[in-house]
Design a protein around this motif. Structure first.
Motif, PDB file in Angstrom:
ATOM      1  N   ALA A   1       0.820  -1.221   0.000  1.00  6.11           N
ATOM      2  CA  ALA A   1       0.000   0.000   0.000  1.00  6.11           C
ATOM      3  C   ALA A   1       0.849   1.264   0.000  1.00  6.11           C
ATOM      4  CB  ALA A   1      -0.970   0.003   1.163  1.00  6.11           C
ATOM      5  N   TYR A   2       2.095   1.178  -0.470  1.00  5.43           N
ATOM      6  CA  TYR A   2       2.951   2.349  -0.573  1.00  5.43           C
ATOM      7  C   TYR A   2       2.520   3.147  -1.798  1.00  5.43           C
ATOM      8  CZ  TYR A   2       7.201   5.165  -0.625  1.00  5.43           C
ATOM      9  OH  TYR A   2       8.078   6.210  -0.604  1.00  5.43           O
ATOM     10  N   PRO A   3       2.375   4.497  -1.687  1.00  4.22           N
ATOM     11  CA  PRO A   3       1.957   5.285  -2.856  1.00  4.22           C
ATOM     12  C   PRO A   3       3.043   5.285  -3.924  1.00  4.22           C
ATOM     13  CG  PRO A   3       2.298   6.708  -0.938  1.00  4.22           C
ATOM     14  CD  PRO A   3       2.493   5.302  -0.488  1.00  4.22           C
ATOM     15  N   VAL A   4       2.729   4.719  -5.071  1.00  3.14           N
ATOM     16  CA  VAL A   4       3.700   4.585  -6.154  1.00  3.14           C
ATOM     17  C   VAL A   4       3.741   5.861  -6.976  1.00  3.14           C
ATOM     18  CG1 VAL A   4       4.333   3.242  -8.184  1.00  3.14           C
ATOM     19  CG2 VAL A   4       3.339   2.113  -6.216  1.00  3.14           C
ATOM     20  N   ARG A   5       2.583   6.402  -7.316  1.00  4.73           N
ATOM     21  CA  ARG A   5       2.510   7.637  -8.084  1.00  4.73           C
ATOM     22  C   ARG A   5       2.154   8.768  -7.136  1.00  4.73           C
ATOM     23  NH1 ARG A   5      -1.588   7.603 -12.625  1.00  4.73           N
ATOM     24  NH2 ARG A   5      -2.705   6.281 -11.218  1.00  4.73           N
ATOM     25  N   THR A   6       3.071   9.684  -6.924  1.00  2.00           N
ATOM     26  CA  THR A   6       2.793  10.801  -6.028  1.00  2.00           C
ATOM     27  C   THR A   6       2.248  11.996  -6.783  1.00  2.00           C
ATOM     28  OG1 THR A   6       5.080  11.524  -6.229  1.00  2.00           O
ATOM     29  CG2 THR A   6       4.529  10.119  -4.349  1.00  2.00           C
TER      30      THR A   6
ATOM     31  N   ARG B   1      -5.883  -1.024   5.727  1.00  2.31           N
ATOM     32  CA  ARG B   1      -5.686  -0.916   7.175  1.00  2.31           C
ATOM     33  C   ARG B   1      -5.002  -2.161   7.731  1.00  2.31           C
ATOM     34  NH1 ARG B   1     -11.435   0.770   9.243  1.00  2.31           N
ATOM     35  NH2 ARG B   1     -10.556   0.281  11.274  1.00  2.31           N
ATOM     36  N   HIS B   2      -5.336  -3.329   7.194  1.00  3.13           N
ATOM     37  CA  HIS B   2      -4.712  -4.575   7.634  1.00  3.13           C
ATOM     38  C   HIS B   2      -3.223  -4.560   7.313  1.00  3.13           C
ATOM     39  CE1 HIS B   2      -3.524  -8.846   7.097  1.00  3.13           C
ATOM     40  NE2 HIS B   2      -4.161  -8.959   8.254  1.00  3.13           N
TER      41      HIS B   2
ATOM     42  N   MET C   1      -0.058  -4.723   9.925  1.00  6.34           N
ATOM     43  CA  MET C   1       0.990  -5.738   9.825  1.00  6.34           C
ATOM     44  C   MET C   1       2.376  -5.073   9.797  1.00  6.34           C
ATOM     45  SD  MET C   1      -0.369  -8.653  10.034  1.00  6.34           S
ATOM     46  CE  MET C   1       0.962  -9.696   9.558  1.00  6.34           C
ATOM     47  N   VAL C   2       2.509  -3.965   9.077  1.00  8.06           N
ATOM     48  CA  VAL C   2       3.785  -3.255   9.027  1.00  8.06           C
ATOM     49  C   VAL C   2       4.147  -2.742  10.412  1.00  8.06           C
ATOM     50  CG1 VAL C   2       4.885  -1.163   8.125  1.00  8.06           C
ATOM     51  CG2 VAL C   2       3.644  -2.677   6.590  1.00  8.06           C
ATOM     52  N   GLN C   3       3.166  -2.192  11.132  1.00 10.44           N
ATOM     53  CA  GLN C   3       3.419  -1.705  12.484  1.00 10.44           C
ATOM     54  C   GLN C   3       3.842  -2.841  13.410  1.00 10.44           C
ATOM     55  OE1 GLN C   3      -0.130   0.334  13.662  1.00 10.44           O
ATOM     56  NE2 GLN C   3       0.333   2.168  12.455  1.00 10.44           N
TER      57      GLN C   3
ATOM     58  N   HIS D   1       8.153  -5.533  16.463  1.00 15.93           N
ATOM     59  CA  HIS D   1       8.841  -6.757  16.880  1.00 15.93           C
ATOM     60  C   HIS D   1      10.275  -6.833  16.366  1.00 15.93           C
ATOM     61  CE1 HIS D   1       5.364  -8.446  18.797  1.00 15.93           C
ATOM     62  NE2 HIS D   1       4.631  -8.263  17.723  1.00 15.93           N
ATOM     63  N   ALA D   2      10.665  -5.896  15.542  1.00 15.93           N
ATOM     64  CA  ALA D   2      12.028  -5.925  14.997  1.00 15.93           C
ATOM     65  C   ALA D   2      13.056  -5.819  16.118  1.00 15.93           C
ATOM     66  CB  ALA D   2      12.224  -4.801  13.984  1.00 15.93           C
ATOM     67  N   GLY D   3      12.803  -4.985  17.119  1.00 18.89           N
ATOM     68  CA  GLY D   3      13.725  -4.852  18.252  1.00 18.89           C
ATOM     69  C   GLY D   3      13.817  -6.137  19.054  1.00 18.89           C
ATOM     70  N   GLN D   4      12.699  -6.794  19.253  1.00 21.33           N
ATOM     71  CA  GLN D   4      12.698  -8.051  20.005  1.00 21.33           C
ATOM     72  C   GLN D   4      13.454  -9.130  19.239  1.00 21.33           C
ATOM     73  OE1 GLN D   4       8.549  -8.806  20.598  1.00 21.33           O
ATOM     74  NE2 GLN D   4       8.400  -7.433  22.372  1.00 21.33           N
TER      75      GLN D   4
END
Length: 161
Positions: free
Chosen positions: A24-29, A122-123, A127-129, A134-137
């Motif tokens: 869901a990253y905006p490709v065309r800005t 939103r899902h 998931m990204v959040q 959890h990256a630190g853990q």
């Protein structure tokens, strides 16, 4: 229509897409915002098309009933009830026409599709959040594993005992 790489996840995305379907990253800005879909309002049912036959049947039934009561005719009374009662199916036809002129199925499907894409977006964000949280853990667990492996190798070097 060409395929381009998403700057966020690296997957191939259509050049006509506004966001990456994977992350869901905006490709065309620089693209103009997509206008909201206009939902056409269905024509309202003409109440007089149904009201006049209903009122006419009730009036004719009432006149026949009044005449049957003065003449004491059973046939006239039955006819008046049948004619007056025929207003009921006409009323149901009017209700069915009103229900059919409600929101068209295509508009409902578009609304559902928009809602589903919003929920998918939103899902993906959640998931990204979670992955970022959890990256630190994960990094801490990897450090512990490395430490444990070093201890085990030192122990093997020292020897049993």
């Amino acid at each position: 229509m060409a395929l381009i790489d998403c700057p966020e996840c690296g997957r191939e995305v259509s050049s006509s897409a506004s966001v990456c379907p994977a992350c869901a990253y905006p490709v065309r800005t620089g693209s103009p915002p997509v206008p909201a879909r206009a939902v056409s309002q269905p024509p309202s049912p003409r109440w007089w098309r149904i009201a006049i036959p209903i009122l006419g049947r009730i009036a004719v039934g009432a006149i026949l009933a009044a005449g049957a009561v003065t003449e004491e005719s059973v046939a006239g009374l039955i006819g008046s009830v049948l004619i007056g009662g025929s207003a009921i199916p006409a009323w149901y036809r009017w209700k069915i026409e009103r229900l059919r002129s409600g929101p068209p199925g295509a508009a409902l499907a578009e609304g559902l599709e928009d809602r589903m894409s919003e929920m998918e977006h939103r899902h993906r964000e959640q998931m990204v959040q979670l992955e970022r949280g959890h990256a630190g853990q994960i990094a801490e667990l990897e450090e512990r594993i490395d430490f444990t492996e070093r201890l085990l190798t030192k122990r093997e070097q020292i020897g049993p005992g």
